[in-house]
Design an enzyme around this catalytic site. Structure first.
Site, PDB file in Angstrom:
ATOM      1  N   TYR A   1      -3.160  16.603   7.830  1.00 48.68           N
ATOM      2  CA  TYR A   1      -4.127  15.509   8.005  1.00 48.68           C
ATOM      3  C   TYR A   1      -3.799  14.670   9.240  1.00 48.68           C
ATOM      4  CZ  TYR A   1      -6.397  11.018   7.035  1.00 48.68           C
ATOM      5  OH  TYR A   1      -7.121   9.860   7.132  1.00 48.68           O
TER       6      TYR A   1
ATOM      7  N   ASP B   1       1.158   4.092   6.933  1.00 52.54           N
ATOM      8  CA  ASP B   1       2.300   4.978   6.638  1.00 52.54           C
ATOM      9  C   ASP B   1       2.944   5.508   7.916  1.00 52.54           C
ATOM     10  OD1 ASP B   1       0.776   7.337   7.422  1.00 52.54           O
ATOM     11  OD2 ASP B   1      -0.216   7.220   5.491  1.00 52.54           O
TER      12      ASP B   1
ATOM     13  N   ASP C   1      -7.755   5.475   9.892  1.00 50.12           N
ATOM     14  CA  ASP C   1      -7.028   6.260   8.887  1.00 50.12           C
ATOM     15  C   ASP C   1      -7.036   5.458   7.592  1.00 50.12           C
ATOM     16  OD1 ASP C   1      -5.394   7.859   7.438  1.00 50.12           O
ATOM     17  OD2 ASP C   1      -3.545   7.221   8.424  1.00 50.12           O
TER      18      ASP C   1
ATOM     19  N   ASP D   1      -9.649   5.981   0.374  1.00 55.50           N
ATOM     20  CA  ASP D   1     -11.026   6.278  -0.038  1.00 55.50           C
ATOM     21  C   ASP D   1     -11.860   4.993  -0.107  1.00 55.50           C
ATOM     22  OD1 ASP D   1     -10.557   9.099  -0.458  1.00 55.50           O
ATOM     23  OD2 ASP D   1      -9.306   8.479  -2.142  1.00 55.50           O
TER      24      ASP D   1
HETATM   25  N1  SPD Z   1      -8.104  10.872  -1.157  1.00 56.85           N
HETATM   26  C1  SPD Z   1      -7.105  10.358  -0.269  1.00 56.85           C
HETATM   27  C2  SPD Z   1      -7.551  10.155   1.124  1.00 56.85           C
HETATM   28  C3  SPD Z   1      -6.469   9.505   1.921  1.00 56.85           C
HETATM   29  C4  SPD Z   1      -6.756   9.439   3.363  1.00 56.85           C
HETATM   30  N2  SPD Z   1      -5.818   8.626   4.094  1.00 56.85           N
HETATM   31  C5  SPD Z   1      -4.491   9.033   4.033  1.00 56.85           C
HETATM   32  C6  SPD Z   1      -3.581   8.237   4.873  1.00 56.85           C
HETATM   33  C7  SPD Z   1      -2.554   9.084   5.507  1.00 56.85           C
HETATM   34  N3  SPD Z   1      -2.061   8.536   6.709  1.00 56.85           N
END
Ligand code: SPD
Length: 338
Positions: free
Chosen positions: A102, A128, A198, A201
């Protein structure tokens, strides 16, 4: 408006002692001692109305941290097979084993699509540090700003996810603990080459990051020919959200382009998540197609500080915009390039 404090990332670890006290929170309790929403009989199961009737489960070895910030529940546990896991309000944000898919894709798709190398970039959310780690690979970047609403997230990440949080040491990074919307509204017009949202949800603190006023502010803050890339959920579960997000983005980025790309990730619901890439129109220039990689991610030797790339390649970049037929059909009229 919420108060905002900032620090240069170099000082972040010193700042941590003053602002973050893990002892105030519950740490390193055994399963028997700790009750965490979603954890039962040694397994964590991720349940949410956003993915009804299903739940991803991970075997828990030890709960390392639980806390309640001003905005959300924060939890870290060590899993049996995916390393440490970060939960916000009971939803998986990152696991040590698969976070790179991701973080690399939401960062390198927009930065590599740019016609000229990025110099000034903004991360909204991303506390994070995973996206920050990926941005810090680019030598062209002079300034990295982060606007994260929850100061607990970076501090927890530095302690329990040191490989993901390594970018907080980068002297080009300025961390602002504040409301991301206000930060973007107050940003200088057309000042960023790329903005990455980033977010978690669209329930709880992140809901507003999927709404039109925020996208209007993003459009104002990014330069013509620049790119905004936002977390855009799963084609298996959220086609309705993706479709309305794409339609809204198309109205805000009028004359520019809106495209959806995706990545695979075993610990997000349905094993897939996408990103919406919005390019701001640049009068007098050909519309930029983000499916084409134009920049390279600078190579870096595999090291403890920063691992070599594990997911992104130029081929993966090109293919990330191809969708299965059901999703392509549903989104065809809302996307510019697909
Ligand atoms: N369903 C979870 C979606 C999370 C998206 N963001 C994640 C943050 C990672 N840096």
């Amino acid at each position: 408006m919420r108060s905002c404090f900032s620090y240069l990332s170099k000082n972040a670890f010193e700042g941590q002692a003053a602002t973050f006290c893990p002892k105030r929170h519950r740490t390193r309790r055994t399963m028997a001692q700790t009750e965490v929403k979603g954890i039962k009989d040694g397994w964590f199961t991720e349940l949410s109305p956003m993915w009804p009737g299903m739940g991803m489960s991970l075997k828990v070895e030890e709960v390392l941290f639980t806390g309640r910030s001003q905005f959300q529940d924060v939890c870290v546990f060590r899993s049996a097979t995916f390393g440490n896991v970060l939960l916000l309000d009971g939803v998986i944000q990152a696991t040590e084993r698969d976070e790179f898919s991701y973080q690399e894709m939401i960062t390198h798709l927009p930065l590599c699509a740019l016609k000229t190398p990025a110099k000034k970039v903004l991360i909204v959310g991303g506390g994070d540090g995973g996206v920050l780690r990926e941005m810090a690979r680019y030598k062209s970047i002079e300034e990295i700003h982060m606007a994260e609403i929850d100061g607990m997230v970076p501090e927890v990440s530095k302690k329990y996810f040191p490989k993901m949080a390594v970018g907080f040491n980068d002297p080009r990074c300025q961390v602002h603990i504040c409301d991301g919307i206000e930060f973007v509204r107050n940003a200088q017009e057309s000042s960023y080459d790329a903005i990455i949202v980033d977010s978690s949800d669209p329930v709880g603190p992140a809901e507003v990051l999927f709404e039109k006023p925020f996208f209007e502010a993003l459009h104002r803050a990014v330069r013509p020919g620049g790119i905004v890339c936002t977390q855009a959920e799963s084609i298996w579960l959220h086609l309705d959200i993706i479709k309305s997000l794409a339609g809204m983005c198309a109205s805000v980025f009028e004359g520019g382009s809106v495209s959806y790309a995706h990545t695979t990730i075993p610990t997000y619901p349905s094993g897939q998540i996408g990103m919406m890439l919005c390019v701001k129109a640049e009068p007098g220039h050909e519309l930029m197609d983000p499916r084409q990689p134009r920049q390279q991610v600078p190579p870096c030797p595999d090291s403890v500080e920063t691992p070599a790339l594990r997911y992104y390649t130029p081929d993966v970049h090109r293919s990330a915009f191809s969708m299965p037929k059901f999703a392509a059909d549903a989104l065809e009229s809302s996307l510019t390039f697909h």
